[in-house]
Every structure is written in structure tokens, then in C-alpha cells.
Design an enzyme around this catalytic site. Structure first.
Site, PDB file in Angstrom:
ATOM      1  N   HIS A 130      -8.775   0.451  -0.876  1.00  0.00           N
ATOM      2  CA  HIS A 130      -9.350   1.045   0.335  1.00  0.00           C
ATOM      3  C   HIS A 130     -10.061   2.343  -0.022  1.00  0.00           C
ATOM      4  CE1 HIS A 130      -6.480  -0.884   3.553  1.00  0.00           C
ATOM      5  NE2 HIS A 130      -7.484  -1.669   3.217  1.00  0.00           N
ATOM      6  N   GLU A 154     -12.160   1.869   4.893  1.00  0.00           N
ATOM      7  CA  GLU A 154     -11.199   2.030   6.000  1.00  0.00           C
ATOM      8  C   GLU A 154     -11.224   3.509   6.369  1.00  0.00           C
ATOM      9  OE1 GLU A 154      -6.692   0.549   6.659  1.00  0.00           O
ATOM     10  OE2 GLU A 154      -6.888   2.318   5.391  1.00  0.00           O
ATOM     11  N   ASP A 158      -5.294   3.262  -1.752  1.00  0.00           N
ATOM     12  CA  ASP A 158      -6.169   3.802  -0.705  1.00  0.00           C
ATOM     13  C   ASP A 158      -6.460   5.262  -1.063  1.00  0.00           C
ATOM     14  OD1 ASP A 158      -6.941   5.214   1.677  1.00  0.00           O
ATOM     15  OD2 ASP A 158      -6.057   3.663   2.931  1.00  0.00           O
ATOM     16  N   GLU A 174       3.130   9.507   7.115  1.00  0.00           N
ATOM     17  CA  GLU A 174       3.171   8.242   7.861  1.00  0.00           C
ATOM     18  C   GLU A 174       4.421   7.419   7.586  1.00  0.00           C
ATOM     19  OE1 GLU A 174      -0.441   5.881   8.320  1.00  0.00           O
ATOM     20  OE2 GLU A 174      -1.544   7.460   7.289  1.00  0.00           O
ATOM     21  N   GLU A 181       0.832  -1.201   0.000  1.00  0.00           N
ATOM     22  CA  GLU A 181       0.000   0.000   0.000  1.00  0.00           C
ATOM     23  C   GLU A 181       0.872   1.259   0.000  1.00  0.00           C
ATOM     24  OE1 GLU A 181      -2.320   0.554   3.613  1.00  0.00           O
ATOM     25  OE2 GLU A 181      -3.862   1.614   2.466  1.00  0.00           O
ATOM     26  N   ARG A 212     -10.550  11.401   5.699  1.00  0.00           N
ATOM     27  CA  ARG A 212     -10.528  10.042   6.241  1.00  0.00           C
ATOM     28  C   ARG A 212     -11.819   9.663   6.963  1.00  0.00           C
ATOM     29  NH1 ARG A 212      -5.101   6.520   7.870  1.00  0.00           N
ATOM     30  NH2 ARG A 212      -5.532   5.159   6.133  1.00  0.00           N
ATOM     31  N   HIS A 272      -4.826   8.142   1.013  1.00  0.00           N
ATOM     32  CA  HIS A 272      -3.416   8.434   0.704  1.00  0.00           C
ATOM     33  C   HIS A 272      -3.281   9.048  -0.690  1.00  0.00           C
ATOM     34  CE1 HIS A 272      -2.409   6.378   4.346  1.00  0.00           C
ATOM     35  NE2 HIS A 272      -2.902   5.233   3.925  1.00  0.00           N
TER      36      HIS A 272
HETATM   37  C1  LER Z   1      -3.580   1.089   6.362  1.00  0.00           C
HETATM   38  O1  LER Z   1      -4.356   0.485   5.390  1.00  0.00           O
HETATM   39  C2  LER Z   1      -3.373   2.517   6.063  1.00  0.00           C
HETATM   40  O2  LER Z   1      -4.008   3.066   5.203  1.00  0.00           O
HETATM   41  C3  LER Z   1      -2.350   3.274   6.799  1.00  0.00           C
HETATM   42  O3  LER Z   1      -2.718   4.615   6.909  1.00  0.00           O
HETATM   43  C4  LER Z   1      -1.960   2.684   8.118  1.00  0.00           C
HETATM   44  O4  LER Z   1      -1.355   3.624   8.916  1.00  0.00           O
HETATM   45 MN    MN Z   2      -5.350   1.916   3.860  1.00  0.00          MN
END
Ligand code: LER
Ligand code: MN
Length: 268
Positions: free
Chosen positions: A211, A246, A185, A158, A152, A217, A188
Site C-alpha cells: 500500500h 490507499e 503500507d 490503530e 498488514e 496519508r 504505517h
Molecule cells: C488498511 O489497509 C489500513 O491501512 C488500516 O489503516 C486500516 O485501518
Molecule cells: Mn493499508
């Protein structure tokens, strides 16, 4: 499109693990809301009561499309790129330890923050070498069971390793394993990609899992992402896999999960 949602079955600080707490209560809620799958966040597969899990999943007719592994980093600090070889080895063993479970459920193993971040004093080239070595070893170990690993891309706040889709694709080339792909995701991507839809299309068949969360978020519909357009580009790649929620459980997990489904029905 099959819908699932993240459920942590062990202690997790991760804010966007939408469901946490009592397993059966959560599985019952997830199923009653109309989800077909529960993506399980599992810190340590050795602590899972498989018989109980299997019984409950069958009772609520839920699939497990993917297993999240990031809590091994979040709670224990295990990482593929730690300067300490003992920690790197433990991280590799932990991912290998997920293979029987993944094989049982035909789930993708997620490589999120267990890849680590480049620690102070570590040369970035060295960190990438450790990362590639670890991924090759885990992909090799997962291959006989036909298990796929999905890395991912995670935003710059992060991690310092693989923040965007282009870096993810480059890593795929270097690792060179057929069972290695990407988990995209939208949270992100909103931070790191110039145009989310273009990046999705560039990843194409390399997308193994997906995701969804909105720009803030929260659940889709609570921010400014265009899920109609995003999911249209995802399906234009031929993706027939899972779309997994998520997002932060606000005002509570059940309401957020319900609002997600309502929004997706509105836009699709
Ligand atoms: C986990 O799927 C994710 O998106 C991350 O932000 C975990 O910190
Ligand atoms: Mn994620």
C-alpha cells in the site's frame, strides 16, 4: 510495477478507502486515470453481486489484486482476538467466506484490522494464541485454491497487535504457512519503522502486497516520504506484484488518484 487503488464497494467509515460510492462510476474513473487494478474493500462477500462486478471489471479492463476485509471489524466489530468465542468464529468464517471471490479474481486476502486489538482484560499471550490459531485455520482453508493471505502491520494508534515488519515476520514463522505473507503500507511504516527501505528489504519475498500513501496519508507527493527510494528497495526484493494506493481522497478521490500517478511517474 502494476498500479491499483482502493475502492470500497460497501459502506465503510475507513477514511483512506480512496474511492467510495457508485461502483460503475468509480471503476470507470479508476480505469480512465490509468490504473490497472482496483483493490476491493469488501465487508461481507455474501452481499456482492458477482455477476455485475465481473461484468463491470471486464468492461473497464480492471484486475482485482487484493481484497480488503477490515470493514468487518470497522462496521461490525468482528475480530480474531475478541474474548467472545462467537465473535472470533464469525471473524474466521468471514475470512473463509472471501476465498471463492479471491479465487475468482486471483486476489490476495488482506488481514488488517480483523485481527482486532487486545481488549481490556485479555492476556496478550492469549490474544496471540487466538490470532495464530485463526490465521492457521484461514491459511489452511485458502491453500487448496492457492489463495494467499497478507497480514498488514498497522501502526500503534490503530491496534496493539503487530505494528511493524519485524513483528509481522516473527508471526509468519509461528504460523508457518507458505500462503501467509505481509502487506506493507508506507503510511504505517513511516510511523513504526526506523528505516522504511531496510524493513522492506528484510521482508523480501514475504511481501505479498503493498500500500502507498504519503506520511500524512494523502497521495504520494503530498507529504515527505521518498517514493523513489522506497519503490527502488521494493523492486530490489524481486517484488513484481501490485502497488496499491490507499490514501485520503483530498481534495477529492479523482484528483488525489491522478496526483498519485503523476508523482510516481516523476520519481520513477
Ligand atoms: C488498511 O489497509 C489500513 O491501512 C488500516 O489503516 C486500516 O485501518
Ligand atoms: Mn493499508
Amino acid at each position: 510495477m502494476n498500479l491499483s487503488i482502493v475502492l470500497s464497494i460497501q459502506q465503510a467509515q475507513f477514511q483512506a478507502a480512496t474511492f467510495k460510492g457508485d461502483l460503475e462510476t468509480n471503476l470507470a474513473r479508476i480505469a480512465s486515470l490509468g490504473y490497472e487494478g482496483a483493490e476491493l474493500a469488501i465487508r461481507d462477500p455474501r452481499l456482492v453481486d458477482m455477476r455485475n462486478l465481473e461484468t463491470l471489471l471486464r468492461k473497464y479492463n480492471l484486475h482485482v489484486p487484493a481484497i480488503g476485509t477490515g470493514q468487518a471489524w470497522g462496521e461490525e466489530g468482528l475480530s480474531f482476538t475478541d474474548p467472545d468465542p462467537v465473535i472470533r468464529l464469525a471473524a474466521i468464517e468471514r475470512i473463509k467466506g472471501h476465498i471463492p471471490l479471491a479465487s475468482h479474481f486471483n486476489a490476495v486476502i488482506i488481514i488488517g484490522l480483523i485481527r482486532g486489538i487486545i481488549k481490556p482484560g485479555v492476556n496478550p499471550t492469549q490474544a496471540m494464541e487466538w490470532l495464530v490459531e485463526a490465521l492457521r485455520e484461514c491459511c489452511d482453508a485458502a491453500s487448496p485454491d492457492n489463495i494467499r493471505l497478507a497480514l498488514e502491520p498497522i501502526n500503534r494508534y490503530e491496534t496493539t497487535l503487530i505494528n511493524n515488519a519485524a513483528q509481522g515476520l516473527e508471526l509468519m514463522e509461528i504460523v508457518g504457512a507458505g500462503n501467509f505473507g505481509l502487506l506493507l503500507d508506507t503510511f504505517h511504516m513511516n510511523i513504526e519503522e526506523a528505516v522504511i527501505e531496510n524493513s522492506i528489504m528484510a521482508c523480501g519475498k514475504r511481501i505479498f502486497h503493498f500500500h502507498i500513501a504519503d506520511s500524512n496519508r494523502l497521495h504520494p507527493g503530498a507529504g515527505h516520504l521518498d517514493f523513489k527510494s522506497i519503490l527502488k528497495s521494493l523492486s530490489s526484493t524481486g517484488y513484481t506484484g501490485w502497488v496499491s494506493g490507499e490514501f485520503i481522497p483530498e481534495p477529492d478521490a479523482e484528483t488525489a488518484a491522478r496526483n498519485n500517478i503523476t508523482h510516481l511517474h516523476q520519481v520513477l
